[in-house]
Write a protein that holds these residues in place. Structure first.
Motif, short mmCIF file in Angstrom:
data_model
loop_
_atom_site.label_atom_id
_atom_site.label_comp_id
_atom_site.label_asym_id
_atom_site.label_seq_id
_atom_site.Cartn_x
_atom_site.Cartn_y
_atom_site.Cartn_z
N ASP A 194 0.86 -1.18 0.00
CA ASP A 194 0.00 0.00 0.00
C ASP A 194 0.90 1.24 0.00
N GLU A 195 0.85 1.99 -1.10
CA GLU A 195 1.69 3.18 -1.24
C GLU A 195 1.43 4.19 -0.13
N ARG A 196 0.22 4.23 0.38
CA ARG A 196 -0.12 5.24 1.37
C ARG A 196 0.59 5.02 2.70
N THR A 197 0.86 3.78 3.02
CA THR A 197 1.53 3.46 4.28
C THR A 197 2.97 3.01 4.08
N GLY A 198 3.30 2.61 2.85
CA GLY A 198 4.63 2.07 2.59
C GLY A 198 4.81 0.66 3.09
N GLN A 199 3.72 0.02 3.51
CA GLN A 199 3.81 -1.33 4.06
C GLN A 199 3.45 -2.37 3.00
N ALA A 200 4.20 -3.47 3.03
CA ALA A 200 3.93 -4.61 2.16
C ALA A 200 3.54 -5.78 3.04
N ARG A 201 2.26 -6.08 3.05
CA ARG A 201 1.76 -7.13 3.93
C ARG A 201 1.90 -8.48 3.26
N SER A 202 2.42 -9.46 3.99
CA SER A 202 2.53 -10.82 3.46
C SER A 202 1.15 -11.46 3.45
N VAL A 203 0.72 -11.88 2.26
CA VAL A 203 -0.62 -12.49 2.13
C VAL A 203 -0.52 -13.78 1.32
N SER A 204 0.55 -14.53 1.51
CA SER A 204 0.76 -15.75 0.75
C SER A 204 -0.35 -16.75 1.01
N ALA A 205 -0.71 -17.47 -0.05
CA ALA A 205 -1.76 -18.48 0.09
C ALA A 205 -1.34 -19.62 1.02
N TYR A 206 -0.06 -19.98 1.00
CA TYR A 206 0.44 -21.09 1.82
C TYR A 206 1.89 -20.77 2.19
N PRO A 207 2.10 -19.95 3.24
CA PRO A 207 3.44 -19.45 3.57
C PRO A 207 4.31 -20.48 4.28
N TRP A 208 4.58 -21.56 3.60
CA TRP A 208 5.42 -22.64 4.14
C TRP A 208 6.81 -22.52 3.53
N ASN A 209 7.83 -22.51 4.36
CA ASN A 209 9.19 -22.33 3.87
C ASN A 209 9.70 -23.63 3.26
N GLY A 210 9.75 -23.67 1.92
CA GLY A 210 10.22 -24.87 1.23
C GLY A 210 11.68 -24.81 0.87
N SER A 211 12.42 -23.85 1.42
CA SER A 211 13.82 -23.72 1.07
C SER A 211 14.58 -25.00 1.42
N GLY A 212 15.32 -25.53 0.45
CA GLY A 212 16.11 -26.74 0.67
C GLY A 212 15.33 -28.02 0.54
N HIS A 213 14.04 -27.91 0.26
CA HIS A 213 13.19 -29.10 0.12
C HIS A 213 12.94 -29.41 -1.35
N PRO A 214 12.93 -30.68 -1.71
CA PRO A 214 12.51 -31.03 -3.07
C PRO A 214 11.03 -30.77 -3.24
N ALA A 215 10.60 -30.62 -4.50
CA ALA A 215 9.20 -30.32 -4.77
C ALA A 215 8.26 -31.38 -4.22
N ASP A 255 8.26 -32.66 -1.41
CA ASP A 255 7.94 -32.39 0.00
C ASP A 255 6.85 -31.35 0.16
N LEU A 256 6.53 -30.62 -0.92
CA LEU A 256 5.66 -29.46 -0.81
C LEU A 256 4.21 -29.84 -1.01
N ASP A 257 3.35 -29.24 -0.20
CA ASP A 257 1.91 -29.43 -0.41
C ASP A 257 1.45 -28.71 -1.68
N TYR A 258 2.05 -27.55 -1.93
CA TYR A 258 1.75 -26.81 -3.16
C TYR A 258 3.08 -26.40 -3.78
N ARG A 259 3.17 -26.57 -5.08
CA ARG A 259 4.42 -26.28 -5.79
C ARG A 259 4.31 -24.92 -6.49
N PHE A 260 4.98 -23.91 -5.93
CA PHE A 260 5.04 -22.58 -6.54
C PHE A 260 6.36 -22.44 -7.29
#
Length: 787
Positions: free
Chosen positions: A193-214, A216-221
Motif C-alpha cells: 500500500d503506497e499510502r503506508t509504505g507497508q507490504a503485507r505478506s498475504v501468501s496463500a500457503y506461507p510454508w518455507n520450502g527452502s532446501g526441500h525437493p518439490a 515435499d511441498l503441499d503446493y508447488r510454486f
C-alpha cells in the motif's frame, strides 16, 4: 597454484611445485557453497599468498589460503575479479549488483551506473503519467515513473520497492494504483500500500520450502509464480502453484479453483543439483502453473499453462477445466508455457508462447486459437528458427497488431502473426523477458539491459505500403498532455531518460532530399496563425563555444531531418521565441523560449521542398492544474505582449548597430580629410547618442553574465529586465500577477521613451548628418527595414 574442488572432501587446494603435489589448505563451506554458481578465484599477480574468492560475499585470503575472511567487494553475489597485473591496486569486480571498480586494492569501490537490470516481469499502472513496475534479479521489485515530470530524467531516487521480491510477477490494482501485488519464490505474495509504505505478506500457503525437493511441498510454486488481477473485478486476484488460487478479500483467504493442472511427475520433483551439492532454492521446482490470464472480454474465462507443457482453460471461473494441450500440434513435451495472451478483440481468441530452450530446443513456438482452444494455428512461419520466444502481446488500439519478445529482441506483426518484422531501432540485441502495451507506448523488460519504453506506437500501427509510396507523410500524434516539469536535486548517476517534453511528431520521407532543400514543420492555431516553425537547419544561438558562458553540449541541432525514412520531431508546446541580441548578456531569463500554447486543437503542416502534408495535434491540459480557458488565454496574451516588447528591443538594437557601424566606418575613412571635420564631429555625436540608447536597451559593456551582477554599466538594463519577467510569466501555468502587470507597464513606458529617442536619432539627427555628407558628395547611410 590454487584449485577449488567440489567434493565430499573438497575445498581450497594449493600446490607449490607446479601441481605435482597438492594440499587441501582450507575446507570452509564458505568456499564451496552453491559450487555450480560461484566456484572461481583470482590470485593477486604480485603476491601469491593473496587470493580473492567471489562468492555470496567477497572472500579473501592473505596467508595463502589458511584463513579466509569476508571483505568489501562493491556489490553482492560475486562472480568475477580482475586485478591489474601492472598495479594490483586497480581492480574490477563483477557481481549481481553490476561492475565495481577499486583503485585502492579493494578498500573502497565505485559501482558504475550501467543499465544492466535483469527483468523477470514488467507491468504498468493506471496513474498519469503511468508508472512502470518490474521484478529485477537481485534487486527485488521496483516502481518508477514513465515520466518523472522533472528535468533530471528518471533518477534512481524516483524508484522504490513495492514489496514482493526479485523473481515473481507484479501487478498494480487498476482501480487503486496505490495497491501493488508482487510475488517472490517459494509462493510469497505481498500486498503493498503506497499510502503506508507497508507490504503485507498475504501468501496463500506461507510454508518455507527452502532446501526441500518439490515432492515435499503441499503446493508447488514456481520461482516466478503468476499473479493476475481480474480485469472485471479488481478485488479478484489469482496466484498459481500447481493449482490456481483465488482471493477476493485482499489475500486474507485464498481458495483453490482448479485441480493440479500439471503432469505431476514425481520423478521430476526430487532432490535437485548434485551429485554433491544440492540446489533447492525454488527455481528448480517443477510441475507448476507458469502462465495465467483472464479474458478481458469474458469474465471467468481463464487460461493456464504449465512449465511441463500443458494448456488449460475454464469458462466458469474454475468450476470446470478443459485441457487443450493435444490440440497444439508440435508443442514440445515438457516445454514451458511462458505466456498466454487472451485477445481484447474476441473472447474466443488467445495466443500461447512455449519456451523449450532448456530442452536444447531453440526453435520459436507460438500459436493462436479463435475458437476457445478447439483448434490452433502456428504463427512462427516468418520467425528465425534458432531464436526462442518469451512473450506475446496484443496491441491495445489496432486489431491484428502483435508484439513478440524473443531471446534477441522485439518483433511485431500487423497481420495477426502471418508475417513478422524486427522492431529493433536503438534497442540492444538482448533477451526480452516481458512486454506491456500501455496506451500508445510499448514497455519492454529485458534480461540484462534494463527497462525501455518506445513512445507513441502510431507509426507502427499505421505504416503501410500506401504510406511508403508517399513522398511525404505526416502521422497524427496522439493527444498530448501539456505537462510542466520541475527542477530537482539529487545525483544524475544512472538516470534514465524522460520522453521528450512536447508533441512527438512522426513523419515519413520516401527519399532523401538534396542539399539546398529546406523542410519546415509549422504549427497553426485554429485561426490560421503560425504558432511555431521547426526547420531542417539549426537555429542560431546567442553565444558560441568560444564564449566563457557557453555550456558544453548545448550545440544547436536541426529539428527536422531530410534523410529517407521515419523521423521524429518535437514541438515543445511553445510559440516561436522572442529571439536574442547577439552576444548580449542576460543575468537570468531566456528570450529564446516561446510562450506556451493553450490547450486545444492545432494544425501541423509539414513542407519538404514542394511537398506538403498536414494533420492535427491536440494539447490536453495538465490534470494537476485547475485553470479556466480564460486563465490560459490571459497568460498567453500577457507573455505574447512581453515577447513583442523583447522583439522590439532586439530590433532596435539591430537597427542602431547597423547605422552606428556605417557611421563609424565612414568616420574612419574621413579622419584627417580636408573639409570633413564637421561631418566627423557630427558622426561622433550620433554614435554617442546611439551608444547611450543601446546602453539603456541592454548591457553592451557586459562581456559575461557576471558583469551585470557586478553592476557594470549600471546593472541590468531593459533587455535583461524584460527577459526574467518574460520567463517568470511563462514558466508556470496561471494568469499574470498584478505585480507582473505593474512592472511590465513600467518597462513599456521606458521602451516607449527609448523608441522615441531612437526614432529621433535615426530621423532628425541622421538627416542632419546626411545633409552634411551630401554637401561633400558622400554616400548615404543605409537604414535597415522594419523596426
Amino acid at each position: 597454484m590454487y584449485a577449488l574442488i567440489e567434493a565430499e572432501e573438497g575445498g581450497l587446494f594449493r600446490s607449490d611445485d607446479g601441481g605435482r603435489a597438492w594440499t587441501r589448505i582450507n575446507d570452509s563451506r564458505g568456499l564451496q557453497q552453491r559450487a555450480w554458481y560461484y566456484t572461481t578465484l583470482t590470485v593477486d599477480p604480485t603476491d601469491a599468498d593473496v587470493v580473492w574468492f567471489p562468492q555470496v560475499s567477497m572472500l579473501r585470503t592473505e596467508d595463502g589460503g589458511r584463513t579466509v575472511r569476508s571483505v568489501e567487494g562493491g556489490g553482492w553475489d560475486y562472480h568475477d575479479v580482475w586485478i591489474d597485473p601492472a598495479d594490483p591496486r586497480r581492480m574490477v569486480v563483477g557481481s549481481d549488483a553490476g561492475v565495481s571498480v577499486s583503485n585502492d586494492g579493494g578498500e573502497s569501490f565505485l559501482r558504475a551506473a550501467l543499465p544492466i537490470g535483469q527483468a523477470y516481469h514488467v507491468a504498468t499502472d493506471t496513474r498519469e503519467p503511468y508508472r512502470v513496475l518490474s521484478t529485477l534479479q537481485d534487486f527485488g521489485t521496483l516502481s518508477g515513473p514513465s515520466d518523472s515530470l522533472h528535468y533530471g530524467g528518471v533518477l534512481l531516487s524516483d524508484w522504490h520497492d513495492v514489496g514482493g521480491g526479485e523473481a515473481g510477477h507484479i501487478v498494480a490494482d487498476p482501480v487503486d494504483p496505490d495497491i501493488v501485488w508482487a510475488g517472490e519464490y517459494l509462493g510469497i505474495v505481498t500486498r503493498f500500500d503506497e499510502r503506508t509504505g507497508q507490504a503485507r505478506s498475504v501468501s496463500a500457503y506461507p510454508w518455507n520450502g527452502s532446501g526441500h525437493p518439490a515432492s515435499d511441498l503441499d503446493y508447488r510454486f514456481q520461482w516466478t509464480a503468476p499473479i493476475v488481477v481480474s480485469p472485471h473485478d479488481h478485488r479478484v486476484v489469482y496466484h498459481a502453484a500447481n493449482v490456481l488460487f483465488r482471493t477476493e478479500d485482499g489475500g486474507r483467504t485464498w481458495k483453490a479453483i482448479s485441480p493440479d493442472l500439471t503432469r505431476d511427475d514425481e520423478s521430476k520433483q526430487q532432490w535437485e543439483g548434485g551429485p554433491i551439492t544440492g540446489d533447492l532454492t525454488g527455481v528448480e521446482t517443477y510441475c507448476t502453473i507458469f502462465a495465467v490470464a483472464e479474458s478481458p472480454l469474458e469474465p471467468g474465462l481463464l487460461w493456464a499453462g504449465t512449465d511441463d507443457g500443458r494448456v488449460w482453460l475454464t469458462r466458469d471461473g474454475g468450476g470446470e477445466w478443459t485441457e487443450v494441450t493435444a490440440r497444439l500440434r508440435g508443442l514440445p513435451e515438457w516445454g514451458t508455457v511462458s505466456a498466454i495472451e487472451p485477445s481484447r478483440w474476441d473472447a474466443g481468441t488467445a495466443y500461447v508462447v512455449v519456451d523449450a530452450h532448456r530442452l536444447d530446443d531453440m526453435r520459436p513456438y507460438l500459436w493462436k486459437t479463435t475458437d476457445y482452444g478447439a483448434t490452433w494455428t502456428s504463427l512462427t512461419g516468418g520467425l528465425p528458427r534458432d531464436v526462442y520466444l518469451h512473450v506475446v502481446r496484443e496491441d491495445t488500439r489496432k486489431r491484428g497488431l502483435l508484439f513478440l519478445g524473443s531471446e534477441r529482441g522485439v518483433s511485431y506483426s500487423r497481420d495477426d502473426g502471418a508475417s513478422w518484422s524486427s522492431l529493433k531501432l536503438n534497442l540492444p540485441t538482448v533477451a526480452v523477458a516481458d512486454l506491456q502495451v500501455h496506451g500508445d507506448d510499448l514497455v519492454v523488460g529485458t534480461t540484462g539491459r534494463s527497462l525501455w519504453i518506445l513512445d507513441d506506437l502510431t507509426p507502427v500501427r499505421e505504416m503501410s505500403e500506401e504510406i511508403r509510396a508517399e513522398a511525404v507523410h505526416l502521422f497524427q500524434p496522439p493527444p498530448t498532455i501539456r505537462w510542466r516539469r520541475r527542477s530537482v536535486a539529487g545525483s544524475r548517476a544512472g538516470a534514465g531518460s524522460n520522453p521528450p517534453q512536447g508533441v512527438q511528431v512522426t513523419y515519413w520521407l520516401a527519399e532523401s532530399r538534396e542539399e539546398g532543400v529546406e523542410a519546415t514543420l509549422e504549427v497553426l492555431a485554429d485561426d490560421g496563425t503560425v504558432v511555431r516553425t521547426l526547420r531542417s537547419v539549426a537555429e542560431p544561438q546567442p553565444i558560441g563555444p568560444e564564449h566563457p558562458d557557453w555550456s558544453p553540449g548545448s550545440e544547436a541541432t536541426p529539428a527536422l531531418s531530410l534523410d529517407a525514412g521515419l523521423h521524429r520531431a518535437v514541438w515543445d508546446f511553445a510559440w516561436d521565441a522572442a529571439g536574442f541580441i547577439p552576444d548580449a548578456m542576460i543575468d537570468w531569463g531566456d528570450p529564446t523560449e516561446g510562450p506556451w500554447a493553450v490547450p486545444g486543437e492545432y494544425t501541423l503542416r509539414l513542407t519538404v521542398g514542394d511537398r506538403t502534408a498536414t494533420t492535427t495535434a491536440r494539447l490536453e491540459p495538465d490534470p494537476r492544474v485547475e485553470l479556466s480557458p480564460e486563465d490560459y488565454r490571459e497568460q498567453l496574451e500577457f507573455t505574447l505582449g512581453l515577447r513583442s516588447d523583447l522583439r522590439e528591443v532586439i530590433g532596435m538594437v539591430r537597427r542602431l548597430r547597423v547605422v552606428r557601424e556605417q557611421v563609424v566606418r565612414r568616420n574612419e575613412l574621413l579622419e584627417g580629410r580636408e573639409g570633413a571635420a564637421d561631418l566627423v564631429a557630427s558622426g561622433r555625436a550620433l554614435v554617442e547618442t546611439l551608444d547611450s540608447i543601446e546602453g539603456r536597451l541592454h548591457n553592451p559593456q557586459a562581456e559575461v553574465t557576471s558583469d551585470i551582477l557586478a553592476g557594470r554599466a549600471g546593472g541590468a538594463q531593459l533587455y535583461s529586465q524584460l527577459a526574467p519577467l518574460y520567463s517568470a510569466s511563462l514558466e508556470s501555468d496561471g494568469p499574470p500577477t498584478e505585480g507582473m502587470r505593474e512592472v511590465a507597464a513600467g518597462y513599456r513606458e521606458r521602451l516607449a521613451r527609448l523608441r522615441d529617442e531612437l526614432d529621433r536619432a535615426l530621423t532628425v539627427d541622421l538627416a542632419e548628418l546626411e545633409a552634411q555628407a551630401r554637401a561633400l558628395d558622400l554616400g548615404s547611410v543605409l537604414l535597415p527595414s522594419g523596426r
